[in-house]
Each structure stands twice: as C-alpha cells, then as structure tokens.
Design a protein around this motif. Sequence first.
Motif, PDB file in Angstrom:
ATOM      1  N   THR A  51     -14.736  67.464  92.463  1.00 33.57           N
ATOM      2  CA  THR A  51     -13.384  66.927  92.467  1.00 33.57           C
ATOM      3  C   THR A  51     -12.478  67.752  93.389  1.00 33.57           C
ATOM      4  OG1 THR A  51     -12.629  68.305  90.635  1.00 33.57           O
ATOM      5  CG2 THR A  51     -13.692  66.207  90.070  1.00 33.57           C
ATOM      6  N   ILE A  52     -11.298  67.181  93.714  1.00 30.48           N
ATOM      7  CA  ILE A  52     -10.328  67.903  94.543  1.00 30.48           C
ATOM      8  C   ILE A  52      -9.900  69.190  93.849  1.00 30.48           C
ATOM      9  CG2 ILE A  52      -7.979  67.835  95.471  1.00 30.48           C
ATOM     10  CD1 ILE A  52      -8.388  64.866  96.005  1.00 30.48           C
ATOM     11  N   HIS A  53      -9.707  69.122  92.534  1.00 27.32           N
ATOM     12  CA  HIS A  53      -9.310  70.309  91.770  1.00 27.32           C
ATOM     13  C   HIS A  53     -10.380  71.386  91.858  1.00 27.32           C
ATOM     14  CE1 HIS A  53      -7.511  72.758  88.625  1.00 27.32           C
ATOM     15  NE2 HIS A  53      -8.705  72.813  88.032  1.00 27.32           N
ATOM     16  N   GLU A  54     -11.647  70.974  91.748  1.00 22.19           N
ATOM     17  CA  GLU A  54     -12.751  71.931  91.836  1.00 22.19           C
ATOM     18  C   GLU A  54     -12.828  72.546  93.232  1.00 22.19           C
ATOM     19  OE1 GLU A  54     -15.953  70.167  88.568  1.00 22.19           O
ATOM     20  OE2 GLU A  54     -15.906  69.363  90.608  1.00 22.19           O
ATOM     21  N   GLN A  55     -12.598  71.731  94.254  1.00 19.41           N
ATOM     22  CA  GLN A  55     -12.598  72.227  95.626  1.00 19.41           C
ATOM     23  C   GLN A  55     -11.486  73.257  95.826  1.00 19.41           C
ATOM     24  OE1 GLN A  55     -12.263  68.528  97.779  1.00 19.41           O
ATOM     25  NE2 GLN A  55     -14.432  68.539  98.329  1.00 19.41           N
ATOM     26  N   GLN A  56     -10.299  72.935  95.319  1.00 13.49           N
ATOM     27  CA  GLN A  56      -9.163  73.853  95.441  1.00 13.49           C
ATOM     28  C   GLN A  56      -9.436  75.154  94.702  1.00 13.49           C
ATOM     29  OE1 GLN A  56      -6.028  71.332  93.929  1.00 13.49           O
ATOM     30  NE2 GLN A  56      -5.362  70.754  95.989  1.00 13.49           N
ATOM     31  N   SER A  57     -10.062  75.049  93.528  1.00 18.40           N
ATOM     32  CA  SER A  57     -10.390  76.233  92.748  1.00 18.40           C
ATOM     33  C   SER A  57     -11.400  77.109  93.479  1.00 18.40           C
ATOM     34  CB  SER A  57     -10.951  75.813  91.383  1.00 18.40           C
ATOM     35  OG  SER A  57     -11.314  76.934  90.617  1.00 18.40           O
ATOM     36  N   GLU A  58     -12.383  76.479  94.126  1.00 18.40           N
ATOM     37  CA  GLU A  58     -13.395  77.221  94.872  1.00 18.40           C
ATOM     38  C   GLU A  58     -12.774  77.924  96.078  1.00 18.40           C
ATOM     39  OE1 GLU A  58     -17.254  75.977  97.451  1.00 18.40           O
ATOM     40  OE2 GLU A  58     -17.263  75.326  95.341  1.00 18.40           O
ATOM     41  N   ILE A  59     -11.886  77.229  96.778  1.00 17.49           N
ATOM     42  CA  ILE A  59     -11.204  77.823  97.926  1.00 17.49           C
ATOM     43  C   ILE A  59     -10.374  79.020  97.488  1.00 17.49           C
ATOM     44  CG2 ILE A  59      -9.380  77.429  99.641  1.00 17.49           C
ATOM     45  CD1 ILE A  59     -10.431  74.509  99.812  1.00 17.49           C
ATOM     46  N   GLN A  60      -9.677  78.862  96.354  1.00 22.02           N
ATOM     47  CA  GLN A  60      -8.859  79.951  95.831  1.00 22.02           C
ATOM     48  C   GLN A  60      -9.711  81.162  95.477  1.00 22.02           C
ATOM     49  OE1 GLN A  60      -5.690  80.030  95.847  1.00 22.02           O
ATOM     50  NE2 GLN A  60      -4.754  80.917  94.037  1.00 22.02           N
ATOM     51  N   GLN A  61     -10.867  80.919  94.874  1.00 24.79           N
ATOM     52  CA  GLN A  61     -11.754  82.021  94.513  1.00 24.79           C
ATOM     53  C   GLN A  61     -12.281  82.732  95.744  1.00 24.79           C
ATOM     54  OE1 GLN A  61     -12.096  83.197  91.532  1.00 24.79           O
ATOM     55  NE2 GLN A  61     -13.506  84.814  92.175  1.00 24.79           N
ATOM     56  N   ALA A 103     -10.740  82.959  98.572  1.00 21.72           N
ATOM     57  CA  ALA A 103      -9.609  83.703  99.127  1.00 21.72           C
ATOM     58  C   ALA A 103      -9.406  85.012  98.369  1.00 21.72           C
ATOM     59  CB  ALA A 103      -8.345  82.847  99.075  1.00 21.72           C
ATOM     60  N   LYS A 104      -9.599  84.988  97.054  1.00 23.43           N
ATOM     61  CA  LYS A 104      -9.454  86.201  96.244  1.00 23.43           C
ATOM     62  C   LYS A 104     -10.523  87.229  96.598  1.00 23.43           C
ATOM     63  CE  LYS A 104      -7.299  84.025  92.182  1.00 23.43           C
ATOM     64  NZ  LYS A 104      -7.483  83.663  90.751  1.00 23.43           N
ATOM     65  N   CYS A 157       1.336  90.729 111.249  1.00 20.23           N
ATOM     66  CA  CYS A 157       0.214  89.883 110.845  1.00 20.23           C
ATOM     67  C   CYS A 157      -1.059  90.147 111.645  1.00 20.23           C
ATOM     68  CB  CYS A 157       0.600  88.411 110.959  1.00 20.23           C
ATOM     69  SG  CYS A 157       1.889  87.917 109.783  1.00 20.23           S
ATOM     70  N   LEU A 158      -0.936  90.460 112.931  1.00 25.22           N
ATOM     71  CA  LEU A 158      -2.139  90.605 113.759  1.00 25.22           C
ATOM     72  C   LEU A 158      -3.082  91.704 113.281  1.00 25.22           C
ATOM     73  CD1 LEU A 158      -0.839  89.903 117.373  1.00 25.22           C
ATOM     74  CD2 LEU A 158      -2.279  88.458 115.933  1.00 25.22           C
ATOM     75  N   PRO A 159      -2.580  92.913 112.926  1.00 20.63           N
ATOM     76  CA  PRO A 159      -3.515  93.937 112.427  1.00 20.63           C
ATOM     77  C   PRO A 159      -3.804  93.835 110.937  1.00 20.63           C
ATOM     78  CG  PRO A 159      -1.339  94.904 112.652  1.00 20.63           C
ATOM     79  CD  PRO A 159      -1.232  93.483 113.142  1.00 20.63           C
ATOM     80  N   CYS A 160      -3.280  92.818 110.271  1.00 22.53           N
ATOM     81  CA  CYS A 160      -3.482  92.691 108.823  1.00 22.53           C
ATOM     82  C   CYS A 160      -4.945  92.356 108.525  1.00 22.53           C
ATOM     83  CB  CYS A 160      -2.579  91.603 108.256  1.00 22.53           C
ATOM     84  SG  CYS A 160      -2.814  91.343 106.483  1.00 22.53           S
ATOM     85  N   PRO A 161      -5.577  93.087 107.617  1.00 19.74           N
ATOM     86  CA  PRO A 161      -7.002  92.864 107.349  1.00 19.74           C
ATOM     87  C   PRO A 161      -7.300  91.551 106.623  1.00 19.74           C
ATOM     88  CG  PRO A 161      -6.107  94.444 105.780  1.00 19.74           C
ATOM     89  CD  PRO A 161      -5.030  94.194 106.794  1.00 19.74           C
ATOM     90  N   VAL A 162      -6.266  90.921 106.048  1.00 17.87           N
ATOM     91  CA  VAL A 162      -6.506  89.702 105.275  1.00 17.87           C
ATOM     92  C   VAL A 162      -5.769  88.497 105.863  1.00 17.87           C
ATOM     93  CG1 VAL A 162      -7.003  90.953 103.142  1.00 17.87           C
ATOM     94  CG2 VAL A 162      -4.647  90.293 103.637  1.00 17.87           C
ATOM     95  N   MET A 163      -5.358  88.595 107.124  1.00 15.34           N
ATOM     96  CA  MET A 163      -4.560  87.522 107.729  1.00 15.34           C
ATOM     97  C   MET A 163      -5.303  86.185 107.789  1.00 15.34           C
ATOM     98  SD  MET A 163      -4.719  88.270 111.852  1.00 15.34           S
ATOM     99  CE  MET A 163      -4.189  86.624 112.260  1.00 15.34           C
TER     100      MET A 163
END
Length: 244
Positions: A2-12, A14-15, A210-216
Amino acid sequence: MTIHEQQSEIQQEAKLFFSRFLLEWYQGQKRDLPWRRHRNPYYIWISEIMLQQTRVDTVIPYFNRFIERFPTVESLADAPEEEVLKCWEGLGYYSRARNLQHAAKQVKEQYGGQVPNDRDAVFGLKGVGPYTAGAILSIAFNRPEPAVDGNVMRVLSRYFLIEDDIAKGPTRVAMERLAAELIPEGEASHFNQALMELGALVCTPKSPRCLPCPVMEHCAARLAGCETSLPVKTKAKPPRPEER
C-alpha cells in the motif's frame, strides 16, 4: 504494498541512512572539546549547564577554570557560594550556578558524590531538565536517552520536514521520541554528540551548509527547497533581567 506501507518503508530507510552517515561524519569531523576528553559524568554535567545560552568558544576557558577549582562533586558542594559565583562571573544567568551547587550537594548527600546513572535520580537534581538529563545519561553512561535541544530540533525539523511549532510542548515530546528511535544500539554517546555537532557546525539556523552535510541526500526540507524556513518556532518572551 500500500501507499502507507511504501511511505513507512521510505521513512525507515531515511532513519537508517541518517544514523549511519551522521555517526561516520562525526568520527572524522568532531571538535576537540575539553569535556569530550573524558567520560566523567561530573565534567559532562558542568559543560552542559555552562553551554545553556552560551557559545562553545566562550565556555571552554570557564570550564577549564571551573573544574580546576572544583574537580569533584564534593569540592563544588562544599565551596562557599560566593566562590562558585565568582568562578561563574561573566557567564551570566547566575541561577545556573546556584542550581548546580545545590544539585552537587544532592549528589554528595544522596549518592555518595557519584553522579547517578539513573533517569529518575538525574531528573531529580536541581536545575536538570529533560535535555541536560538526556545529555548526561547518554554521553557519560551511553544510555539510549534522547538529548533534544534547539540544535537537535532544527536538524530533525529539516531532515524529516516537520512543520510543527518547536516552541510547543507536544512537538518537543514528539521530537524526543523520534530522536530516541534514531539512536543506534550501543552508540548513544557518540550519536547524540554527533546530532548536536551537526546542528552547531553544518545545519545552522540562518545559512545551513547543505553541500558538506553528511545526510543531505535524504534531507526532506532540502529536497523541497524549504530548509531555511524550518524549524517553525513562535517567539518566546524575553527573559527577565537577573541580578547576582
């Protein structure tokens, strides 16, 4: 999926990306600060109280002089108040020094002069709020406790595109919960310091680097082009002047 599951996976994802690359960056870029040369909880506690509303560069000489004069909890607890205030002179907000000495007496009397490794006990010390307690417990004892201050809320607001007002209590609680989720197992001390360091050196208030940011790569605010408009924060009332 589902879209919700996809969003949750993307969020995870990113974390996980955030935690991994932030730690790697910190190991190579962290500043050599005097309180980082020790895992002494007393030193870490002193530094955190001094750093409230005061710049790092200003704090360093005060910290060095303070621990030279009061090297232990007992020496601070037993000192005349005027001597403590004299060592604090120039840092301002003298209530911080008074609360610190009061808490040192608590530690001496209740915990045998050893800063406790217990959440409720640390929270019970005079002048120790959620951020300072989290900093002491995580940095000194590697406990997986969040340490969320303005720097940290700014970083999290931008990376996760959080548009809630960080001056409001529920937002802080949500930020603390999020920060706790991000702490890798066994890395609380380094991770919390890395998060503070990123906010201090890279993800700065007005001109984030932002350019030298390790998580940009996964920073949602940067991707949306709104990094400079976050965090959202209502103006607080100016503090009342304090007399010594």
